[in-house]
Design a protein around this motif. Structure first.
Motif, PDB file in Angstrom:
ATOM      1  N   LEU A  58       0.827  -1.202   0.000  1.00 15.73           N
ATOM      2  CA  LEU A  58       0.000   0.000   0.000  1.00 15.73           C
ATOM      3  C   LEU A  58       0.866   1.259   0.000  1.00 15.73           C
ATOM      4  CD1 LEU A  58      -2.492  -1.195   2.768  1.00 15.73           C
ATOM      5  CD2 LEU A  58      -2.987  -1.042   0.324  1.00 15.73           C
ATOM      6  N   GLY A  59       0.258   2.346  -0.456  1.00 19.90           N
ATOM      7  CA  GLY A  59       0.926   3.641  -0.414  1.00 19.90           C
ATOM      8  C   GLY A  59       1.940   3.814  -1.533  1.00 19.90           C
ATOM      9  N   ASN A  60       2.598   4.970  -1.502  1.00 19.86           N
ATOM     10  CA  ASN A  60       3.621   5.232  -2.520  1.00 19.86           C
ATOM     11  C   ASN A  60       4.977   4.783  -1.989  1.00 19.86           C
ATOM     12  OD1 ASN A  60       4.239   7.171  -0.660  1.00 19.86           O
ATOM     13  ND2 ASN A  60       3.999   8.918  -2.018  1.00 19.86           N
ATOM     14  N   SER A  61       6.032   5.145  -2.704  1.00 20.81           N
ATOM     15  CA  SER A  61       7.354   4.664  -2.304  1.00 20.81           C
ATOM     16  C   SER A  61       8.361   5.809  -2.332  1.00 20.81           C
ATOM     17  CB  SER A  61       7.792   3.537  -3.238  1.00 20.81           C
ATOM     18  OG  SER A  61       7.699   3.952  -4.582  1.00 20.81           O
ATOM     19  N   PHE A  62       9.527   5.573  -1.739  1.00 18.55           N
ATOM     20  CA  PHE A  62      10.604   6.564  -1.785  1.00 18.55           C
ATOM     21  C   PHE A  62      11.071   6.724  -3.234  1.00 18.55           C
ATOM     22  CE2 PHE A  62      11.169   5.057   2.673  1.00 18.55           C
ATOM     23  CZ  PHE A  62      11.116   6.283   3.323  1.00 18.55           C
ATOM     24  N   SER A  63      11.509   7.947  -3.563  1.00 18.06           N
ATOM     25  CA  SER A  63      11.937   8.239  -4.942  1.00 18.06           C
ATOM     26  C   SER A  63      13.404   7.877  -5.127  1.00 18.06           C
ATOM     27  CB  SER A  63      11.740   9.723  -5.249  1.00 18.06           C
ATOM     28  OG  SER A  63      10.465  10.141  -4.881  1.00 18.06           O
ATOM     29  N   THR A  64      13.696   6.597  -5.071  1.00 24.75           N
ATOM     30  CA  THR A  64      15.097   6.177  -5.206  1.00 24.75           C
ATOM     31  C   THR A  64      15.651   6.552  -6.579  1.00 24.75           C
ATOM     32  OG1 THR A  64      14.266   4.009  -5.860  1.00 24.75           O
ATOM     33  CG2 THR A  64      14.944   4.266  -3.570  1.00 24.75           C
ATOM     34  N   GLY A  65      14.766   6.633  -7.580  1.00 25.53           N
ATOM     35  CA  GLY A  65      15.209   6.925  -8.938  1.00 25.53           C
ATOM     36  C   GLY A  65      15.329   8.416  -9.238  1.00 25.53           C
ATOM     37  N   ALA A  66      15.148   9.264  -8.226  1.00 28.39           N
ATOM     38  CA  ALA A  66      15.268  10.715  -8.455  1.00 28.39           C
ATOM     39  C   ALA A  66      16.657  11.033  -9.000  1.00 28.39           C
ATOM     40  CB  ALA A  66      15.035  11.469  -7.148  1.00 28.39           C
ATOM     41  N   GLU A  67      16.724  12.069  -9.818  1.00 25.57           N
ATOM     42  CA  GLU A  67      18.015  12.403 -10.426  1.00 25.57           C
ATOM     43  C   GLU A  67      18.797  13.364  -9.541  1.00 25.57           C
ATOM     44  OE1 GLU A  67      17.467  13.685 -14.411  1.00 25.57           O
ATOM     45  OE2 GLU A  67      16.894  11.660 -15.045  1.00 25.57           O
ATOM     46  N   GLY A  68      20.105  13.410  -9.771  1.00 25.10           N
ATOM     47  CA  GLY A  68      20.920  14.481  -9.211  1.00 25.10           C
ATOM     48  C   GLY A  68      21.409  14.275  -7.798  1.00 25.10           C
ATOM     49  N   TYR A  69      21.502  13.040  -7.328  1.00 24.98           N
ATOM     50  CA  TYR A  69      22.122  12.861  -6.011  1.00 24.98           C
ATOM     51  C   TYR A  69      23.113  11.701  -6.053  1.00 24.98           C
ATOM     52  CZ  TYR A  69      19.079   8.829  -4.831  1.00 24.98           C
ATOM     53  OH  TYR A  69      18.449   7.612  -4.800  1.00 24.98           O
ATOM     54  N   ASP A  70      24.153  11.822  -5.207  1.00 26.49           N
ATOM     55  CA  ASP A  70      25.184  10.785  -5.145  1.00 26.49           C
ATOM     56  C   ASP A  70      25.066   9.975  -3.862  1.00 26.49           C
ATOM     57  OD1 ASP A  70      26.620  12.053  -7.422  1.00 26.49           O
ATOM     58  OD2 ASP A  70      26.899  13.646  -5.944  1.00 26.49           O
ATOM     59  N   THR A  71      24.727  10.687  -2.768  1.00 29.05           N
ATOM     60  CA  THR A  71      24.690  10.037  -1.460  1.00 29.05           C
ATOM     61  C   THR A  71      23.277  10.082  -0.895  1.00 29.05           C
ATOM     62  OG1 THR A  71      26.935  10.811  -1.045  1.00 29.05           O
ATOM     63  CG2 THR A  71      25.696  10.034   0.861  1.00 29.05           C
ATOM     64  N   ALA A  72      22.771   8.917  -0.507  1.00 32.76           N
ATOM     65  CA  ALA A  72      21.459   8.849   0.145  1.00 32.76           C
ATOM     66  C   ALA A  72      21.687   8.907   1.651  1.00 32.76           C
ATOM     67  CB  ALA A  72      20.755   7.558  -0.235  1.00 32.76           C
ATOM     68  N   VAL A  73      21.115   9.923   2.287  1.00 29.68           N
ATOM     69  CA  VAL A  73      21.255  10.057   3.735  1.00 29.68           C
ATOM     70  C   VAL A  73      19.937   9.615   4.357  1.00 29.68           C
ATOM     71  CG1 VAL A  73      21.866  11.600   5.619  1.00 29.68           C
ATOM     72  CG2 VAL A  73      22.773  12.028   3.327  1.00 29.68           C
ATOM     73  N   LEU A  74      19.962   8.469   5.016  1.00 32.59           N
ATOM     74  CA  LEU A  74      18.748   7.893   5.602  1.00 32.59           C
ATOM     75  C   LEU A  74      18.687   8.319   7.064  1.00 32.59           C
ATOM     76  CD1 LEU A  74      19.006   6.410   2.943  1.00 32.59           C
ATOM     77  CD2 LEU A  74      18.619   4.255   4.131  1.00 32.59           C
ATOM     78  N   VAL A  75      17.735   9.186   7.379  1.00 27.55           N
ATOM     79  CA  VAL A  75      17.630   9.751   8.728  1.00 27.55           C
ATOM     80  C   VAL A  75      16.393   9.154   9.395  1.00 27.55           C
ATOM     81  CG1 VAL A  75      17.450  11.875  10.075  1.00 27.55           C
ATOM     82  CG2 VAL A  75      18.627  11.909   7.865  1.00 27.55           C
ATOM     83  N   SER A  76      16.594   8.476  10.520  1.00 27.57           N
ATOM     84  CA  SER A  76      15.435   7.840  11.150  1.00 27.57           C
ATOM     85  C   SER A  76      15.491   7.977  12.663  1.00 27.57           C
ATOM     86  CB  SER A  76      15.355   6.364  10.761  1.00 27.57           C
ATOM     87  OG  SER A  76      16.498   5.668  11.198  1.00 27.57           O
ATOM     88  N   GLY A  77      14.310   7.904  13.257  1.00 25.83           N
ATOM     89  CA  GLY A  77      14.216   7.981  14.713  1.00 25.83           C
ATOM     90  C   GLY A  77      13.285   6.913  15.235  1.00 25.83           C
ATOM     91  N   GLY A  78      13.708   6.197  16.280  1.00 31.28           N
ATOM     92  CA  GLY A  78      12.861   5.183  16.903  1.00 31.28           C
ATOM     93  C   GLY A  78      12.407   4.132  15.908  1.00 31.28           C
ATOM     94  N   ILE A  79      11.118   3.803  15.940  1.00 34.21           N
ATOM     95  CA  ILE A  79      10.586   2.764  15.055  1.00 34.21           C
ATOM     96  C   ILE A  79      10.554   3.251  13.600  1.00 34.21           C
ATOM     97  CG2 ILE A  79       8.145   3.375  15.390  1.00 34.21           C
ATOM     98  CD1 ILE A  79       9.623  -0.202  15.150  1.00 34.21           C
ATOM     99  N   GLY A  80      10.819   4.534  13.389  1.00 34.67           N
ATOM    100  CA  GLY A  80      10.937   5.086  12.032  1.00 34.67           C
ATOM    101  C   GLY A  80      12.080   4.472  11.245  1.00 34.67           C
ATOM    102  N   THR A  81      12.946   3.724  11.910  1.00 30.92           N
ATOM    103  CA  THR A  81      14.028   3.041  11.187  1.00 30.92           C
ATOM    104  C   THR A  81      13.485   1.844  10.400  1.00 30.92           C
ATOM    105  OG1 THR A  81      15.510   3.715  12.983  1.00 30.92           O
ATOM    106  CG2 THR A  81      16.373   2.084  11.484  1.00 30.92           C
ATOM    107  N   ALA A  82      12.242   1.434  10.697  1.00 32.99           N
ATOM    108  CA  ALA A  82      11.688   0.212  10.091  1.00 32.99           C
ATOM    109  C   ALA A  82      11.832   0.136   8.564  1.00 32.99           C
ATOM    110  CB  ALA A  82      10.229   0.034  10.511  1.00 32.99           C
ATOM    111  N   PRO A  83      11.489   1.177   7.788  1.00 30.63           N
ATOM    112  CA  PRO A  83      11.559   1.014   6.323  1.00 30.63           C
ATOM    113  C   PRO A  83      12.959   1.142   5.737  1.00 30.63           C
ATOM    114  CG  PRO A  83      10.669   3.177   6.881  1.00 30.63           C
ATOM    115  CD  PRO A  83      10.869   2.449   8.180  1.00 30.63           C
TER     116      PRO A  83
END
Ligand SMILES: Cc1cc2nc3c(=O)[nH]c(=O)nc-3n(C[C@H](O)[C@H](O)[C@H](O)COP(=O)(O)OP(=O)(O)OC[C@H]3O[C@@H](n4cnc5c(N)ncnc54)[C@H](O)[C@@H]3O)c2cc1C
Ligand code: FES
Length: 282
Positions: free
Chosen positions: A118-143
């Motif tokens: 369900l729902g949409n997804s992260f835009s992994t295919g977005a253009e113009g970035y080299d480094t993905a910075v995954l910032v999470s807190g608590g149970i927000g680390t789940a995805p």
């Protein structure tokens, strides 16, 4: 029951969700709990055999789980997909009430109705970035595990910034390149994950163009989105709200986001989210 048997039990096909950035194939599955493992004081990693959802899930999607076959609790409970593959979906579930308590106590072999992806997804295919910075807190680390796996397969550099009140709240399960921040200083950086992000931005931007992917408590996401805007870094945040149906019928998940005219508008988070551009966060 094998995972193939489980896959044959898709009970109905729902109409496609137009918010999803790909051909949708939401299914209501009788999934089987393959394994359930406590990974912290109040968080359990639950592995479900559900081939259809595993096959079509994208990082950022969620599933809506009927935690038992009674009417208590009446509503399904939504959970981010922590990982997917090999006919299975993994969920990281924090016990905060009756529904999550029942779910975390389901033994291997238990069958449950699971609706997704369900729902949409992260835009992994977005253009113009080299480094993905995954910032999470608590149970927000789940995805973040599923997201990191996809980004790594795309050849992106991934940095995980994980925050919690204490070291017991940090959930780096399956993640690499982790930097930690705790409010009480019991692990890693002493302070918020936002302060950790702020301290690292000069070195991150010196190495290339970063893009921020965030999930966690709403105040944290609001602060990360505001910082990203001011720093000129593209960001997207995965929000939470109370949910009912999970696919746009009950109107139980409306949230306010900014509108192009400078005002605000209401969206259904289960259809237009849970991931929104950080610039839309109010
Ligand atoms: C898109 C989405 C993805 C999610 N992903 C995950 C995940 O990966 N792992 C996970 O553990 N949880 C996740 N959640 C939250 C999870 O759905 C809730 O914690 C769960 O529904 C609570 O059910 P319960 O019956 O245990 O608690 P309830 O008895 O329904 O509620 C107990 C208490 O928690 C509060 N509460 C309920 N839901 C939330 C919420 N979403 N945020 C804050 N407080 C809440 C209630 O107001 C109440 O005070 C997600 C929610 C959404 C919308
Ligand atoms: S949860 Fe029912 S409309 Fe979003």
């Amino acid at each position: 029951m094998t995972s193939t048997d489980c896959g044959r039990q898709a009970v109905r096909q729902l109409k496609p969700n137009p918010a999803m950035p790909r051909e949708s194939s939401i299914t209501d599955i009788r999934a089987t709990v393959a394994a359930s493992r406590r990974i912290s004081r109040d968080v359990t990693l639950i592995t479900l055999d559900c081939p259809q959802i595993s096959l079509t899930a994208e990082p950022g999607n969620f599933v809506n789980v009927r935690v038992n076959d009674t009417t208590q609790p009446l509503l399904r409970r939504p959970f981010s997909i922590h990982d997917a593959g090999d006919g299975q979906v993994k969920l990281m579930v924090k016990e905060i009430g009756k529904g999550t308590e029942i779910f975390c106590r389901c033994a291997a072999g238990t069958e449950l109705s699971v609706l997704g992806p369900l729902g949409n997804s992260f835009s992994t295919g977005a253009e113009g970035y080299d480094t993905a910075v995954l910032v999470s807190g608590g149970i927000g680390t789940a995805p973040m595990r599923f997201l990191e796996k996809r980004l790594a397969a795309m050849g992106k550099k991934v940095v995980n910034l994980i925050g919690g009140r204490t070291k017991d709240d940090l959930l780096p399960e399956g993640l690499t390149g982790c930097r930690f921040a705790t409010d009480d200083g019991s692990e890693g950086f002493h302070g918020t994950v936002l302060a950790l992000l702020e301290s690292l931005v000069p070195s991150l931007t010196a190495e290339g163009t970063p893009r921020i992917f965030a999930c966690g408590p709403t105040p944290m996401l609001r602060a990360v989105a505001r910082f990203s805007r001011e720093a000129g870094i593209a960001s997207e945040v995965s929000l939470e709200s109370v949910m009912g149906c999970g696919f746009g019928i009950c109107y139980g998940c409306s949230v306010e986001v900014s509108a192009p005219d400078g005002g605000t508008k209401t969206i259904l988070l289960c259809r237009e989210g849970p991931v929104i551009d950080g610039g839309r966060m109010v």
